[in-house]
Motif scaffolding. Structure first.
Motif, short mmCIF file in Angstrom:
data_model
loop_
_atom_site.label_atom_id
_atom_site.label_comp_id
_atom_site.label_asym_id
_atom_site.label_seq_id
_atom_site.Cartn_x
_atom_site.Cartn_y
_atom_site.Cartn_z
N THR A 112 84.00 86.79 82.97
CA THR A 112 83.83 88.22 82.62
C THR A 112 85.15 88.91 82.31
N PRO A 138 80.91 95.95 79.81
CA PRO A 138 79.79 95.89 80.77
C PRO A 138 78.49 95.38 80.14
N SER A 139 78.21 95.75 78.90
CA SER A 139 76.95 95.31 78.29
C SER A 139 76.93 93.79 78.12
N ARG A 193 76.36 92.13 81.49
CA ARG A 193 74.93 92.11 81.85
C ARG A 193 74.20 90.96 81.15
N ASN A 200 85.43 89.47 89.57
CA ASN A 200 84.52 90.61 89.50
C ASN A 200 83.43 90.41 90.56
#
Lengths: 240, 334
Positions: free
Chosen positions: A163, A168-169, A172, A193
């Motif tokens: 990550t 953020p998208s 996910r 993270n």
């Protein structure tokens, strides 16, 4: 013993004159996502590289299923069924997406079912199939690195900080993909993270200064804020 | 669109860096003044470029894939030249025969012997000299220069210190005339041999699995191993191929010069390094582009500004590195 896909037993690894791993021992059970957490420089990446044979263990043993892979050549370790996604993703920028994936197959051919599954997980791979990999965004490169790791059936995938630097998208989307992949493949994930790691991990080992400082179920670490602060200098709240 | 961006877009539309040799040819025509001289110089430049490409392409792959600074590469060029000269001298009857078949057999034997020697010597060089010093550039430079000195002494011991003549097979002698332009047969042959090697290398690199591995290995050797491939075996194959191509290039250059001495390899090595640097490490297309530019520019400048002939390639290298520090066609997109 047979329940474990990977076992590290008192592994010591030096990089040049520096000893980085001071007797790491842990087991990775079959199936699911297992997380290695730790501060910067704690020895997480060194652990993955030692498993993969990219750095040699000075002493101790790395056992994958029934094979002692401690002194094996990296290519032989890979052929046993371990895929590796390094921190820098290891993408070949001058090759197309298709060529990157093709290199990760044993015969140079694709299993249509598996490829279709990858396109469902990461539609960008189909869209950019014939594009050079250097032209992909950071997130797309990470998707390619993971697609390459799963283009054939593997027993274990080692993934180093997937990550890092991602939006953020995309993170996910990664969580969804890892949940899917871990249904039939064991994943050993190095991550900083904590939110990402805690949403996926079944078991966790915390490495500090080249030693295992804690190991157990992920939900125990998530529930114990004091332990998080002591081991990682963070709490889940700070990341929310 | 700003003016520099407009110029860059226009440059890309006409072919980008791939069009540079053509641009150079067009600029040279009015400066030379005579069309027939321009054609002669252009053919000579293209032929010279292709022979330098043969010598440089292997070194570029070795540099790019293995991260090896092989200053001994010129030994393969020299040995290729001397072995071809010896074979041609030994087959003098076939070389001078009034039979295309015998001429061709002599040529094939000379090029084949040089190439086979390059393969064998490349294997020996990689196993004995290069393998112990992987990942150590300083030692690579020292040991490959040492190997080069030994090789030059072997050439002196076997072939002597005096220049030796290189007979050309009769089928490659002379010229053919188109209008008022005379074109040497040998130059045309050198051009098409280089072109055939370029096409073969391009097909292998782009259409085969081993080519895919080489291209990947140029970028990230460690990751190739992590995908399950033995990069060390690939290293030997690439090193042997590079050495064989250098020997073939040396053999062709020997026929082009007609007279060779032990200094041939060292002299060519400067041009070879320039080509590899301006073309971009590990790139066959870059090596071809660089070699054609060096060949054409060398011939044009020697005709137009003879005093600048020696400096022209250095100036070309400086200009290209200031413009594109990774070279014209680096193996990885920059």
């Amino acid at each position: 013993m047979s329940d474990y896909v990977l076992r590290l037993d008192d592994v010591h690894t030096d990089i040049g004159d520096y000893q980085v791993l001071h007797g790491i021992s842990f087991n990775v059970p079959q199936g699911g996502v297992h997380v290695l957490l730790g501060r910067n420089g704690a020895g997480k990446t060194t652990t993955l590289r030692t498993i993969m044979g990219l750095w040699r263990a000075r002493s101790g043993a790395v056992v994958f299923k029934h094979h002692d892979i401690t002194a094996m050549h990296t290519s032989d370790i890979a052929r046993l069924g371990i895929a590796y996604v390094p921190e820098n993703m290891g993408i070949f920028g001058g090759l197309t997406v298709q060529e990157n994936m093709r290199l990760a197959t044993a015969t140079g051919g694709f299993d249509d079912g598996r490829l279709g599954h990858i396109f469902e997980l990461f539609p960008a791979m189909e869209k950019f199939w014939d594009k050079p990999a250097w032209s992909l965004s950071g997130g797309q490169k990470q998707m390619l690195a993971i697609s390459r790791a799963i283009i054939e059936k593997r027993e274990l995938i080692l993934i180093d900080e997937p990550t890092k630097g991602l939006a953020p998208s995309i993170i996910r989307a990664m969580i969804a993909a890892f949940e899917e992949i871990s249904r039939d493949t064991t994943i050993l994930l190095v991550e900083q993270n904590f939110l990402f790691a805690s949403s996926l991990g079944r078991n966790v080992c915390v490495i500090d200064d080249g030693r295992i400082a804690h190991s157990g179920r992920m939900e125990e670490l998530v529930a114990d804020k004091d332990l998080q602060t002591r081991l990682l200098s963070l709490s889940l709240d700070a990341h929310q | 669109m700003s003016k520099p961006a407009h110029i860059a877009a226009m440059f890309d539309r006409i072919g980008g860096v791939n069009a540079l040799p053509v641009v150079l040819m067009i600029i040279a025509l009015p400066l030379i003044g005579s069309f027939s001289s321009w054609v002669t110089l252009t053919v000579a430049g293209l032929a010279m470029g292709m022979m330098i490409f043969l010598m440089a392409s292997g070194l570029s792959l070795v540099f790019g894939l293995m991260d090896v600074l092989n200053f001994g590469h010129s030994a393969f060029i020299s040995f290729g030249a001397f072995i071809a000269a010896s074979v041609l001298a030994w087959l003098a009857a076939w070389v001078g025969a009034d039979s295309l078949t015998l001429n061709f057999l002599a040529l094939f034997a000379a090029l084949g012997a040089a190439t086979l020697f390059g393969l064998a010597a490349g294997w020996f060089f990689e196993r004995v000299i290069i393998k112990p010093v992987y990942s150590d550039h300083l030692r690579q430079i020292l040991i490959t220069i040492g190997a080069l000195i030994v090789s030059e002494q072997i050439i002196l011991a076997v072939w002597g210190g005096s220049p030796i003549p290189v007979p050309r097979p009769a089928l490659l002698e002379g010229s053919f005339v188109i209008g008022d332009v005379a074109i040497e047969v040998y130059r045309v042959f050198a051009f098409f041999l280089g072109l055939a090697v370029f096409i073969a290398l391009t097909l292998v690199l782009n259409r085969t699995r081993i080519g895919l591995l080489i291209r990947a290995g140029v970028e990230d050797r460690e990751m190739v191993e992590a995908l399950g491939f033995r990069i060390d075996r690939l290293f030997i194959a690439v090193f042997m191929t590079g050495s064989a191509l250098a020997a073939m290039g040396g053999a062709m250059w020997a026929g082009y010069q007609g007279l060779i001495s032990g200094a041939l390899g060292g002299e060519m090595m400067i041009l070879v390094f320039i080509v590899v640097i301006i073309g971009g490490l590990g790139s066959i297309e870059g090596s071809l582009l660089g070699a054609l530019l060096v060949g054409l520019l060398g011939n044009y400048v020697a005709f137009i500004f003879p005093k600048l002939a020696l400096a022209s390639n250095m100036i070309l290298m400086m200009a290209i590195l200031l413009w594109r520090p990774w070279g014209l066609r680096p193996a990885v997109g920059k």
